[in-house]
Structure formats: C-alpha cells, structure tokens
Motif scaffolding. Sequence first.
Motif, mmCIF file in Angstrom:
data_model
loop_
_atom_site.group_PDB
_atom_site.id
_atom_site.type_symbol
_atom_site.label_atom_id
_atom_site.label_comp_id
_atom_site.label_asym_id
_atom_site.label_seq_id
_atom_site.Cartn_x
_atom_site.Cartn_y
_atom_site.Cartn_z
ATOM 1 N N PHE A 120 0.805 -1.190 -0.211
ATOM 2 C CA PHE A 120 -0.022 -0.072 -0.060
ATOM 3 C C PHE A 120 1.081 1.340 -0.030
ATOM 4 O O PHE A 120 0.438 2.246 -0.484
ATOM 5 C CB PHE A 120 -0.985 -0.029 1.052
ATOM 6 C CG PHE A 120 -2.112 -0.878 1.042
ATOM 7 C CD1 PHE A 120 -2.008 -2.145 1.163
ATOM 8 C CD2 PHE A 120 -3.301 -0.488 0.735
ATOM 9 C CE1 PHE A 120 -3.186 -3.081 1.119
ATOM 10 C CE2 PHE A 120 -4.633 -1.044 0.664
ATOM 11 C CZ PHE A 120 -4.246 -2.667 0.764
ATOM 12 N N LEU A 121 1.978 1.082 0.332
ATOM 13 C CA LEU A 121 2.971 2.228 0.326
ATOM 14 C C LEU A 121 4.043 2.228 -0.760
ATOM 15 O O LEU A 121 4.833 1.651 -0.545
ATOM 16 C CB LEU A 121 3.860 2.422 1.887
ATOM 17 C CG LEU A 121 2.838 2.616 3.053
ATOM 18 C CD1 LEU A 121 3.790 2.347 4.473
ATOM 19 C CD2 LEU A 121 2.079 3.719 3.040
ATOM 20 N N ILE A 122 3.512 2.857 -1.865
ATOM 21 C CA ILE A 122 4.247 2.760 -3.160
ATOM 22 C C ILE A 122 4.416 4.152 -3.535
ATOM 23 O O ILE A 122 4.702 4.936 -2.682
ATOM 24 C CB ILE A 122 3.471 2.231 -4.119
ATOM 25 C CG1 ILE A 122 2.102 2.663 -4.455
ATOM 26 C CG2 ILE A 122 3.179 0.413 -3.782
ATOM 27 C CD1 ILE A 122 1.732 2.342 -5.901
ATOM 28 N N LYS A 123 4.857 4.296 -4.761
ATOM 29 C CA LYS A 123 5.409 5.535 -5.299
ATOM 30 C C LYS A 123 4.395 6.301 -6.329
ATOM 31 O O LYS A 123 3.664 5.918 -6.829
ATOM 32 C CB LYS A 123 6.491 5.473 -6.170
ATOM 33 C CG LYS A 123 7.374 6.431 -6.376
ATOM 34 C CD LYS A 123 8.998 6.200 -6.708
ATOM 35 C CE LYS A 123 8.843 5.556 -8.194
ATOM 36 N NZ LYS A 123 10.293 5.400 -8.697
ATOM 37 N N TYR B 130 5.431 8.321 -0.051
ATOM 38 C CA TYR B 130 4.729 7.106 -0.538
ATOM 39 C C TYR B 130 3.483 7.701 -1.218
ATOM 40 O O TYR B 130 3.046 8.670 -0.773
ATOM 41 C CB TYR B 130 4.466 6.134 0.543
ATOM 42 C CG TYR B 130 5.601 5.557 1.426
ATOM 43 C CD1 TYR B 130 6.350 4.618 0.917
ATOM 44 C CD2 TYR B 130 5.681 6.166 2.764
ATOM 45 C CE1 TYR B 130 7.178 4.141 1.634
ATOM 46 C CE2 TYR B 130 6.768 5.510 3.487
ATOM 47 C CZ TYR B 130 7.390 4.573 3.089
ATOM 48 O OH TYR B 130 8.363 4.100 3.842
#
Lengths: 588, 588
Positions: free
Chosen positions: A167-170, A191
């Motif tokens: 869930f913590l992406i770019k 993020y």
Amino acid sequence: MYRTHTCGALRISDVGQEVVLSGWAQTVRDKGYMLFIDLRDRYGVTQLLFNEDISSPELLEQARSVGREFVLQAKGKVAERASKNDKIPTGEVEIEVTELTILNASSVPPFTIDDDTDGGDDLRMKYRYLDLRRRPVQENIMFRSRLGIETRKHLADEGFLEIETPFLIKSTPEGARDFVVPSRMNPGQFYALPQSPQTFKQILMVSGFDKYFQIVKCFRDEDLRADRQPEFTQIDCEMAFVTQEDILNTFEGLTRHLFKALKGIDLPAFPRMTYDDAMRRFGSDKPDLRFGMEFTELNELAQHKGFKVFDSVELVVGINATGCAAYTRKQVDELTQWVQRPQIGAKGLVYVKYNEDGTFKSSVDKFFNTEDLKGWADKMGAQPGDLMLVLAGEADKTRKQLNELRLEMGRRLGLMKPGDFKPLWVVDFPLLEWDEETERFYAMHHPFTSPKKEDVARMLSGGHETMKSLRADAYDLVINGSEIGGGSIRIHDRKLQEKNFKLLGFTDEEAEAQFGFLMGAFEYGAPPHGGIAFGFDRLCAVMNGQSSIRDFIAFPKNNMGRDMMIDAPAPVHPEQLDELHLAQTKID
Amino acid sequence: MYRTHTCGALRISDVGQEVVLSGWAQTVRDKGYMLFIDLRDRYGVTQLLFNEDISSPELLEQARSVGREFVLQAKGKVAERASKNDKIPTGEVEIEVTELTILNASSVPPFTIDDDTDGGDDLRMKYRYLDLRRRPVQENIMFRSRLGIETRKHLADEGFLEIETPFLIKSTPEGARDFVVPSRMNPGQFYALPQSPQTFKQILMVSGFDKYFQIVKCFRDEDLRADRQPEFTQIDCEMAFVTQEDILNTFEGLTRHLFKALKGIDLPAFPRMTYDDAMRRFGSDKPDLRFGMEFTELNELAQHKGFKVFDSVELVVGINATGCAAYTRKQVDELTQWVQRPQIGAKGLVYVKYNEDGTFKSSVDKFFNTEDLKGWADKMGAQPGDLMLVLAGEADKTRKQLNELRLEMGRRLGLMKPGDFKPLWVVDFPLLEWDEETERFYAMHHPFTSPKKEDVARMLSGGHETMKSLRADAYDLVINGSEIGGGSIRIHDRKLQEKNFKLLGFTDEEAEAQFGFLMGAFEYGAPPHGGIAFGFDRLCAVMNGQSSIRDFIAFPKNNMGRDMMIDAPAPVHPEQLDELHLAQTKID
C-alpha cells in the motif's frame, strides 16, 4: 455463555427447550397483564413473552423498564405462540422468559431502526453504527461478505494465488491524483497509496506466479462525484501465458459462478461487441442490453430532403420506442425538453408517430412525406403504434445524447427489469485517445495496455494519424449498462513500452524514473500476460439491482471525502508535521 | 493458446501426447548432437530435448541461442527419458521438441535463480521480481496464499463475516506513530492509516454483526527493528456476546484447522498460563514450551549463607541444563560472557556442576557445601550429569536475563525442534503498566481492554496502587516462543471507558475528540464483545519454522522503510504539495 441459540434459530420443534437468547429489543409491547419484547440479532427476531402467570412481579417490572435497542439476555422455555406470525421463520414460537438480564441500556436512537427509516443521510452517516443495524443495510454487508468468500473460493479452485501487494508505493503522474503519505524516516520523500496494484501484478507475472488475484483496496484522490469513493475495492487479477480469449473465458466463468452461487441465477450468453459497434449501435461503451431500441442511422434517408437542420450535420440517428405512438403532445414536448437539458445538450428532438392506422404524424411533416417516413420506419423496424425519436448533429455528441434518451425511454417503459441480467464483453477499445485541448494522447485504458498484435508494427513505425487508429487488446465486462470489470493484455516488451510512454508524452528520463523497474523487469524474461479488475463495490450493487455503491460499504465517506462517524480527516498535532518536515501553508 | 500443460504436469502415462509448454529456461545443456533445456514454471520443471534426429538444424540452432531465463514456448511429443531423474515428479519424461518460440529473451540475471543464490540482500530486493522466481521464495508466497484461503474458509464456515473497514481514518495519539495522509479536499486536515481496525470492529459489534473478521493491512510508522515492516497484515477478529472462554475456544479451533490443513499437523493441547506464572516460570510472556528448563527460585536455600552477592538481591533464580555437567571451564566462561553482553546485561553467572559421580563443582564452592548444593539440585530437579545455572538481582530484570539464557541453552542443546509446535494461551495480563519515567499509566494491551469482571468495582473506586494490580481479560496466543495472536474482552460501558481514558492521561476533551464516536456508540445498546488479532506474516513464518517475516511478504521494505525495487518513497512534484497546502521545511 451468553446464549444457547441465535434469535433466528428456534422453531416449533424446539418447544419445551430451555434456552438463553441475547440481542436487541426491537419493540416492547405492554398489554398490562402481559408484555412482549421482539428480540433481534443479525439472524432474526424472536418474541419474548412475560406475563403474570409465568413471570414474577419483579421480572415484569424489569421487562417494563426495557426500551428500544436495549441489549438483553433472556432465559426461558420455548413455547408455541397463540397467534402465529407467518412472516418470520421463528413466528410459531415465543420464549416464556424466567430470567432477564439487561446487558446494556440504550438511549432513544436518533432515528428508527427499521427497514424504512426516518433518518436523513447525514444523521445516518454520523450514527452509522445504528444505520448498520437496519435489516436492508445488514443484508447488503452480509451479501458483500459472501461475495468475497465465493470469489476467493472460485479463483483459488482455478489455481489463482492471492498475493498481497504493498500500500505504500510511489506517486506517478499518470492517471488520477494520488493520495500521498509523507515518510518520516526519509524526509522530503513520500509514499503514495495505490490507485491499483497494476505494476505489482505485472511484476508478479514476470516472477512466474502465473495466476494472481487479490481483493484489494485502491485509492483515488478525485473530486467526488455522486457514488465515487476515495477508497474502493477491486477484484484484481492477472494471468501469464494467456490471450484475450483465455481471460474472457476465465472471468466469464467467475461471473457465472458468482451469480449462480449468490443469486441462484444462470446468466445468459456473454456476447462480444467491439467498441466501435457499441458506440454506433448504442452510443455507449457500456450498453444496457436488457432492451433493444438500437440506433438506426438515417443520413441516407433523411438528408438532402430540404430540412436544413439535417442537411448540415454529420449524423442523423434515431431510436424506435415501441408502442409509444399514443404519446400526447405534452409528453413529446416534455421529452424534447428532457434532451435539451444542459446535462444532455441536444438542440432539439424530431419525433415521428407511426399511428395505429398506418398514418404518420411528425415534427418534420413539412419536409418529409408519408413515403419518406415509411422509409424511416422500415429501416428502424417500426410498426404501427410506435414512436420514432431522432437526433441530429456532430456524430460522437449525438450518439451520446441518443444513448441518454434511449436509457430514459428504457426507464420510462419499464424495460430495465430487476432480476434480468444481461452481460456483455466490449472489446477492441482504441489504444490511445487524442485530446484536442492539451494536444496529447492519453491511454484509453492505461499505459501498460498492449496494442492488438496486428497493430504492433504500425505502432512502432507509424505517424501521428496511425496512432489514432490503433486498437488495443482491451476489454470491459458490462452488465445492465454498468461497467463491472475492465482489463487488457499488457505490453511485455521493453521497446514497445518505451514507445507507448513516448506517445503519452513521457520523456525517457520520466519514464525511467517512474517505471524503470517495470521496464527493467521486461529485460529478464517477461512472459506474455494480461488481466482484469472488477469493481467489487459496483459488482455488489449491480448484482442486487441497486445503483449506489455506498450502500454496500460498511463505512463510506461522504462527497467531501469525510467519514462523518469518526469525523475524519482532522487536524493533526503540530509536532506530527514537524517530524515530517512539513508546514501548513496559507489556506484561502 | 500458450500451453496445453504446465511444466509440472506430465508423467510417464502421457508419453506419446503432443503438448505445448511455456516457461522459463532454467538451464541449457548443450551436448553437441543434442541439447537439453529445463523449462520451469511455478508448477515444476520439464526437460526439453533437441537432437539431430528429431530436430531440424534451424531448430537446434535456435535452441542454442537460448539463455538462462529466456521465456519459451515449446511444442513437441512427450517421450520417456533415457536417464530418469527421480528427484522431480516429471523426471521420467521429456519433450521431443518440434517447434520452439522464444516469447521473450532475457539478459543475464544479476544473481543465480536457484534454491541457494549468490545474490546479496540489497541486490535481491532491488531485483525482487527475480528473487521471487526462486523456489523457496515462491513456496513461501504460495503457502501464504493457501493460509489466507483456509483462514477465510474456516471463519466463514464458523459464521464470521468478512467486513472491510476504512484505510483513511483519523490519527490518534495512543499507541505507535501513525502514517498520515493529507486531505486535498479538506485543507489543513489529515487522514491516518489504521494501526489496526480496532474501533471499527468494535463499532461493528455495536451494529450487531456478531462475528467479524478481516485479513487486513495495518500500518505503523515506527523505527524499524529487524523484522518489523511499516505495513503488515493481521487476521483481525471480533465477536459479540462472548466471554474470554468462547474466544479462546474459537481461535484454538482456527489454529488447529490451519495447522492440520496446511501442515498436516494435529496440534497438542493449548495449555493456559497466567501472565504472572509465565513471568515467574519462564521470565517471559511468550515462553517457548518445546522444552522445559523452568525457573527455580532459590532465595530460601541460597540467601544468608554468607555469599553477599546473593544476600543483597531480590531474587536468586536458576535453570537446570540437563546433561551439561561435562561443560569445560572454557564453555562455562563463554556462557558467563554471553549473559554479561550488554544486550543481556547480567552481572555474572553462578554455575553448579552436578557431576556423574554425585559430587558438585561450582563457582560458589566457598560459600556452599555439598549439602547446600544437593538442596539446590533437589529443588531444581537436577540429576547427576546436569549443570545448574543461577542468576541473581532485581526480580524483573533477572527473570528477563534468565529467559534469554534459557532460550540460548535451548538453542545450543537443540531443544527447539523444527516441526515441533507447542501452543500456549497466556492470560490475565495486567490492565495497566506504570511508567516511572513519564509517571503515567500505559495500557498493556490497548485502551479498549476490559478489566476482569471481579476488578471492575476496584477500578471504578480504587486508588493509584489499586490500578497497578488490576488484571485484564486479555490473552495472547504463543507458539514456540512467538506471539502469533493477542486480544481481549473490550469495555462496552461508557463510564468504564471514560475511567480508563482518564487513567491513561486523557482529558475529557481529548477522549471525546478522539473516541467520542465509540463512547457515543456505547450509549445505544453496545453488547459485550471481545476479539483477537493474529499477525499473519508472523503466523506464516512460525508455521514454517522460520524467523523472518520478510521472506513471506511479496514486496517487503528494508529497514529504512524503502521499497528498493520501485525506489519508494520518493520526492513528489512541488504542485502536489501546493495542492495540499503543504511546504517542505528545512531538513537537517
């Protein structure tokens, strides 16, 4: 132990048993010498009986103190009811209560907790925990739970693996706006919450997982139109070593299974229609096939007959409303006003009544004679008693307007029957859309969608106009006019992906910075792959013939993205911002 | 169609069939006149055969161009292998290839894709898509998928509903640090990502859903110790109308089912141990019960015999290491140094060898005679041949140190057997912990945990010292020394919840602002309820006898919270911050 049975369990065959039930007081009916409480839980309602014969005065007194929504535990014997209620499964019995415990009292609820409630939207969202007690809402949430379980069972049986993606992406510039999450451990960096697990599921195919799915939350920071939610749920799927045909068959199978398992319905065939056909025949890429009323193009018959409104336009196109020739002048005027509303935007509406006696009455009698209009009727398949409705103008716009009119006529004529489900695959979407305003291409599906095999060479070598004509291996699953799923075969070749990014206006540096990991992965043996994502909230609603996804979400947000119950979002402690090296700027 | 079979499907009974396989080239072995390629997918490996008899020169040439990790499609006939490989299920057959398509080429991978790899941690995290191709990693991910499916099946069969709770919620000061998400539509306000769905699942109980679960991502912005992840997964559960007993039985049932379904293991009994007993007997609230080596307190026997080190301390406590009397001086010295390391922090270690001949040799021979030491041995259950190890000091600290020593001895003696699983419920945790430094109480579990029924009156009326002695209806499920689940019966009474917040240092205003919705919900008929959450990542690891949760997460983050593959977090466009009315402050 708080209960031996639920409030939906007891039947006439249980008479004589000593039982303990727990639940909520739905109603309290005091008849003086006797008193009834309907005890409710998610399984049903059971009647509790207190009377002077079986209950002590203290017990009766205690029962009288019970108010709506009190939480009770009742001990007693199952007895046959004097006056039975055949509307509920427990309606033949009641409990002769010998012991009552008030587990918790309740204030008077701010709205009635019943199938129909007197609570407004805001009140019900603030007291969501009470709204969720209402039977129709409970049933929606329970349906959703069962739908999730059945989806997972079916896909697991088909060899799919459920794999969690992060869930913590770019943050990426493509698509909708991201929600961002400042990183405390990496100051100045953020993020983003995923709009979908798209790149990760493609990576999983490169990793060899072959058949992936996930029922997963996705996030879009969009201005919320009615029935959009900032967080929503997808059934997200991807497969390797497949063609479009494999995917369509696999997910037709899933859809069939879900309708059968949840609704007991055998779906009819899933016809396929190209995007071009759908637009030409229905003016929509998600036609509702519960009724016909297909478009008939009338240019050949209707142009150059002296009616200037028609002569100057790109498209004259109509639908035939069966049995509507008897519409009054007032009804037709009202329809005309309807299509002229700003949301629809038609300039006017031409009508042709094909009267029961074979004559015609139209708004264009001045320009077209009976023979002309008979020609229209023949082309449109109209019969005496029907009403032809015709729009004219720029082709794309006119089709969209006529689509709205068609749907409105379908509604007015009761052609969108609840319980009738008509699935459809729309295929061969354009790869790219040219936007005149920003003078750039946008991906019709997303930047990872593959052109059709036969269009690859043209894509790699063609010029600007060629790009507009490229077709994609992209498909949507439409049911009753709602898009419930969409997907595509993906690009798995670095060069083709680079070309696509270039067409979409990425510089090489931008493409590398954003999606370098994916293009890198394509260099180490990426298999052909493709997938699909279903809107899970939407699927719940469509399967129940409802239009609002909000009714199938336990804790939805309002149109400002607020959770009214917990009152979020909210300001945070200034130290929290300091830790993140952020400061609030002036808010206008 | 890309394949008729997977690379794990073909057997000797398929000999003669025409098949199509797709997969990755695991190895290419060129013998000149013949060439073998091991074709791999997630189902297995099948040998492809090319030779001068059956293959055209062009085909052989093409096969020679294949490198490791190329993606291939091979058509051919199943044949019996000349030299069989009994290590793999497909080892009796090979494919005599007549047609080969190179679906995608591959650069030479940066590390070997094999059970053991030469790639370092950083390289494998950057090229996670390649690391995920390795068999042990694939098996972990497939295990996790199966575990999720089985969990859901079992809980659904038990009547649990899976209900999704929101990810965009509100920041609360209690517990770990939240990740926050700025809201563009509500400038100056923030969502927070949930550390757990705690309050929402309690709300669902108030709503009457009765039995809730969810396999759900949770988020904690903590400084990452080894084997912590900023996002992790919980099996989150809650039930209404239950006592602690009901919950323990229900989730013992789930745990038994999962071990049986996934590992074929019938778990032994789930003993229960109070927190106090666990601390006294093992110095830990998560004792590893695969071996005994329980603590024996020696104060009575060992104090006031003239050994000042013992006389001045709160606790003298030891363990008996069976069969270790033969430890050399060097080994004992090394153990002493081990407990004196700063991470353990013991001042020293007393040893008593109970020699095979019945004599004793100890580091405290000066102060204790044979009779004394025989008394120790009797109390500790030591036999000739054993080694007693004794620590002394402040009670809590010494127990923790001896816990470390016990575990170390367990490791050294091979007592933590893989495949041996010893579950344990630890119950009756303290409700509150007093922190000397900040001079305040902290919730041992969380602020919603209920004191035991018999402690409620004392909690509502008692003074400061009483609060320290309150016990909670809180419980942990421990397997082999790992806490894999924990939960509690919750408070469902507004007054008790208010009291608890006050004890935890909340002002009335703070409690209302943060948790007003929950206390409000308690006023409208909240049922007694409680629940539990399992660490899903941890459960995967423990069930496979592994220690790192990272190996069971498809896309883990490193110790700086970075996703090395996609290179996140990352800076965002300045306009994104502008839209959120945020500015970066100076980063030191």
